[in-house]
Design a protein around this motif. Structure first.
Motif, mmCIF file in Angstrom:
data_model
loop_
_atom_site.group_PDB
_atom_site.id
_atom_site.type_symbol
_atom_site.label_atom_id
_atom_site.label_comp_id
_atom_site.label_asym_id
_atom_site.label_seq_id
_atom_site.Cartn_x
_atom_site.Cartn_y
_atom_site.Cartn_z
ATOM 1 N N CYS A 112 0.651 -1.284 -0.093
ATOM 2 C CA CYS A 112 0.215 -0.018 -0.051
ATOM 3 C C CYS A 112 1.175 1.319 0.034
ATOM 4 O O CYS A 112 1.870 1.196 0.548
ATOM 5 C CB CYS A 112 -0.736 -0.021 1.250
ATOM 6 S SG CYS A 112 -1.898 1.275 1.356
ATOM 7 N N GLY A 113 0.268 2.410 -0.706
ATOM 8 C CA GLY A 113 1.001 3.605 -0.333
ATOM 9 C C GLY A 113 2.348 3.926 -1.523
ATOM 10 O O GLY A 113 3.114 4.909 -1.545
ATOM 11 N N CYS A 129 -1.572 4.201 -3.525
ATOM 12 C CA CYS A 129 -2.909 4.275 -2.853
ATOM 13 C C CYS A 129 -2.778 4.683 -1.561
ATOM 14 O O CYS A 129 -1.954 4.621 -0.849
ATOM 15 C CB CYS A 129 -3.451 2.767 -2.879
ATOM 16 S SG CYS A 129 -2.462 1.698 -2.376
ATOM 17 N N HIS A 130 -3.878 5.167 -0.947
ATOM 18 C CA HIS A 130 -4.250 5.381 0.595
ATOM 19 C C HIS A 130 -3.049 6.197 1.290
ATOM 20 O O HIS A 130 -2.375 5.817 2.118
ATOM 21 C CB HIS A 130 -4.054 3.990 1.244
ATOM 22 C CG HIS A 130 -5.212 3.116 0.557
ATOM 23 N ND1 HIS A 130 -5.095 1.907 0.033
ATOM 24 C CD2 HIS A 130 -6.729 3.178 0.704
ATOM 25 C CE1 HIS A 130 -6.319 1.244 -0.314
ATOM 26 N NE2 HIS A 130 -7.215 2.112 0.174
ATOM 27 N N HIS A 151 -1.629 -4.256 2.185
ATOM 28 C CA HIS A 151 -3.072 -4.560 2.472
ATOM 29 C C HIS A 151 -3.060 -5.861 3.185
ATOM 30 O O HIS A 151 -2.449 -6.820 3.045
ATOM 31 C CB HIS A 151 -3.744 -4.401 1.160
ATOM 32 C CG HIS A 151 -3.573 -3.031 0.522
ATOM 33 N ND1 HIS A 151 -3.301 -3.131 -0.876
ATOM 34 C CD2 HIS A 151 -3.729 -2.126 0.806
ATOM 35 C CE1 HIS A 151 -3.321 -1.705 -1.142
ATOM 36 N NE2 HIS A 151 -3.496 -1.215 -0.288
ATOM 37 N N PRO A 235 -7.103 -0.347 -5.542
ATOM 38 C CA PRO A 235 -6.687 0.444 -4.281
ATOM 39 C C PRO A 235 -6.427 2.014 -4.557
ATOM 40 O O PRO A 235 -7.049 2.585 -3.769
ATOM 41 C CB PRO A 235 -5.221 -0.170 -4.144
ATOM 42 C CG PRO A 235 -4.915 -1.254 -5.317
ATOM 43 C CD PRO A 235 -6.220 -1.415 -6.034
HETATM 44 ZN ZN ZN Z 1 -3.330 0.971 -0.345
#
Ligand code: ZN
Ligand code: G3I
Ligand code: 9MR
Length: 540
Positions: A112-113, A129-130, A151, A235
């Motif tokens: 993620c990220g 994402c995120h 995730h 995502p």
């Molecule tokens: Zn993410």
């Protein structure tokens, strides 16, 4: 060739190493079976099955065809005289290398990220994402920037406790089998000096460090949106506000443990990072000491994502004490461990997200500190007893694995792999090879020697699962799912609408559907992949 007959005979679809235990599970009364060359159909070997049994978990009458004695490399099938056949499989010197790498590479796909670039992710690339800071639930004006990490699963939540289980398995795999991680994957961080498994874990560990509350030292339990996004949302398109759920003792205990473990393992590669891990662990331990009686975590009323609720935090404290003691040698941690070891309220040989006691036991038994040989002896005896029990169940099971029928629950494949892991470590610590053939059969089950005749790992085997409950696989427009993901596996609990409608009445081990809708049987998670990495590390 040529599979006019339905594939009914279950084998490990990855194949068998020449010297390993090789068993085909054959539906029906059994009798003579043939090992057939897949190219020309000629029988190269034949044998007779064991007497048929009714296998309680699958509800099937099966017999077992043992062809361990045949070792010549090639591509084969098993056939019976009543016309059944298996999927083709190889016998070769090595068969697990690619799958092992893919199971580890899966963690990169869970990141993620950061953007997953084409060079490392191939067609399964996607944008970052995120990245927005998370709101502290109940303190709406406070935000924490806890980007990064993996995730959890088919959803995009990030949860400390299951993250700790996943990292623990990977670090243990590296400790026990460093040679299995010699080759680069490669990852964006690959540098030819620190092994990639440690780079990958560090991505999660640094996220966990952001989840430690700066004010108290406790760990926010999880970071998620309020609701799960739709089933095909990528995502980067999941842009709802992110929330930190309240601090929990289970998350803080797991964190103290995994940080203490990391302090030890990263020290030879990155002293400053190792030091930051130790400091983080000590701070978390201090929080635990200040909070001896915490209620178990429950989702706040407006948060509907995964709960990972767990009313018992003594096992996480036990694991933390063991790792802190193993890493620092300080008497206060040893005393805490000794006191917790006297409790009977939790399992000392469990390796699930709710029950972390087994990791504490492993850490204590693997430590070279010998201040309480009596306690070590008791724990070792318990470990052997547990391994013997698992071996005994495996002996009676039609597919040779250690699950009772009532253990086909949500994430049953984790139990399969956790048991294999326990058998490996019990064998290793006690210096016997008695459990090895049972471990093989657990691996064979994962890759196709099961009543579904399916490999539970995406992209691996002649008949792998194709439709995991995994939002990127559903939403990315690529036909094949992200490779190297372990499905949860059969779950007799009928815990989603699809299962309720289509799986009622099936035998426990057959309560599985390879459809995206069935998240209670066919989701994927980081902590179902991680024990698979450990177990396969033994075979590469
Ligand atoms: Zn993410
Ligand atoms: O432990 C009991 C056992 O004693 C009992 O015999 C058995 C009978 O059903 O149930 C066992 O509990 C089950 C538990 O998993 C075991 O770990 C529960 O029924 C079952 O509901 C529970 O499922 C968990 C599920 O979330 C629902 O809470 C899974 O373990 C857990 O892996 C899963 O995790 C989800 C996250 O919440 C969100 N992200 C995806 C992830 C995977 O599906
Ligand atoms: O996708 C979610 C999955 O990751 C969880 O394990 C599961 C259970 O908490 O829930 C899934 O989300 C479903 C939700 O609970 C109910 N509506 C359908 C969602 C699946 O798209």
């Amino acid at each position: 060739m040529k599979h006019e007959q339905p594939i009914g005979i279950a084998v490990n679809q990855l194949g068998y190493r020449s010297q390993d235990t090789k068993i085909a599970v054959i539906p029906g009364q059994g009798g003579r079976f043939h090992l057939v060359d897949d190219q020309n159909g000629e029988t190269v070997w034949h044998g007779s099955t064991s007497p048929a049994i009714v296998d309680a978990a699958s509800g099937q009458t099966v017999s077992r065809g043992d062809f361990t004695g045949y070792e010549a490399p090639g591509t084969y099938r098993i056939e019976t005289e009543d016309g059944q056949t298996s999927a083709p499989f190889v016998i070769a010197e090595s068969v697990y290398e690619d799958a092992h790498r893919a199971l580890l590479k899966a963690f990169y796909y869970f990141r993620c990220g950061m953007a997953l670039d084409e060079l490392h992710a191939g067609p399964w690339k996607h944008e970052a994402c995120h990245l927005t800071p998370a709101i502290v639930h109940g303190e709406e004006s406070r935000q924490v920037d806890a980007w990064g990490g993996w995730h959890d699963a088919g959803d995009y939540g990030k949860y400390v406790v299951p993250g700790a289980k996943a990292v623990a398995d990977l670090l243990l795999a590296f400790e026990l089998y460093p040679e299995a991680f010699a080759q680069p994957l490669p990852l964006p961080e690959s540098d030819g000096s620190m092994p990639d498994v440690l780079h990958e874990c560090r991505y999660e560990l640094e996220w966990m460090q952001r989840m430690q509350d700066e004010e108290s030292g406790g760990l926010f339990h999880k970071l998620t949106t309020l609701q799960f996004p739709g089933g095909d949302v990528m995502p980067e398109a999941d842009t709802a506000a992110l929330y930190l759920s309240p601090i929990s003792a289970t998350a803080t205990g797991c964190y103290a443990a995994i940080m203490a473990m990391s302090a030890r393992i990263y020290a030879p590669y990155d002293e400053p990072f190792a030091a930051s891990c130790l400091k983080a662990a000590e701070r978390a331990w201090a929080w635990l000491a200040e909070h001896p009686d915490m209620p178990g975590f429950r989702n706040p009323a407006d948060i509907a994502t995964g709960e990972y609720g767990d009313g018992q935090d003594a096992d996480e404290r036990y694991w933390a004490a063991a790792e802190l003691y193993r890493t620092t040698g300080e008497g206060r941690y040893h005393e805490a461990f000794q006191a917790l070891a006297k409790q009977n309220a939790f399992g000392k040989y469990e390796l699930g997200w709710a029950d972390m006691g087994g990791y504490g036991t492993f850490a204590y038994l693997m430590s070279e500190r010998e201040e309480d040989p009596e306690l070590a002896e008791v724990l070792m005896r318990g470990l052997i007893q547990r391994a013997d029990e698992l071996a005994a169940v495996s002996e009676r099971d039609g597919y040779g694995i250690s699950l009772h029928p009532d253990q086909y629950i949500w994430g049953s494949n984790m139990l399969v792999l956790n048991h294999a892991m326990l058998l490996l470590i019990a064998g290793r610590l006690s210096g016997t090879e008695d459990y090895e053939s049972h471990v093989h059969e657990h691996v064979h089950y994962l890759f196709g020697a099961n009543v579904m005749g399916m490999s539970y790992v995406t992209g691996y085997g002649a008949k792998p699962i194709l439709y995991p409950h995994h939002r990127p696989s559903e939403g990315d427009g690529v036909k094949a799912p992200v490779p190297g993901l372990v499905s949860g596996g059969p779950n007799k609990g009928l815990q989603d609408d699809y299962a309720l409608k289509h799986l009622a009445g099936k035998a426990p081990a057959a309560s599985f559907a390879d459809v995206m809708e069935s998240y209670s049987t066919n989701e994927v998670t980081i902590y179902w992949n991680s024990p698979a990495v450990l177990v396969l590390s033994h075979f590469v």
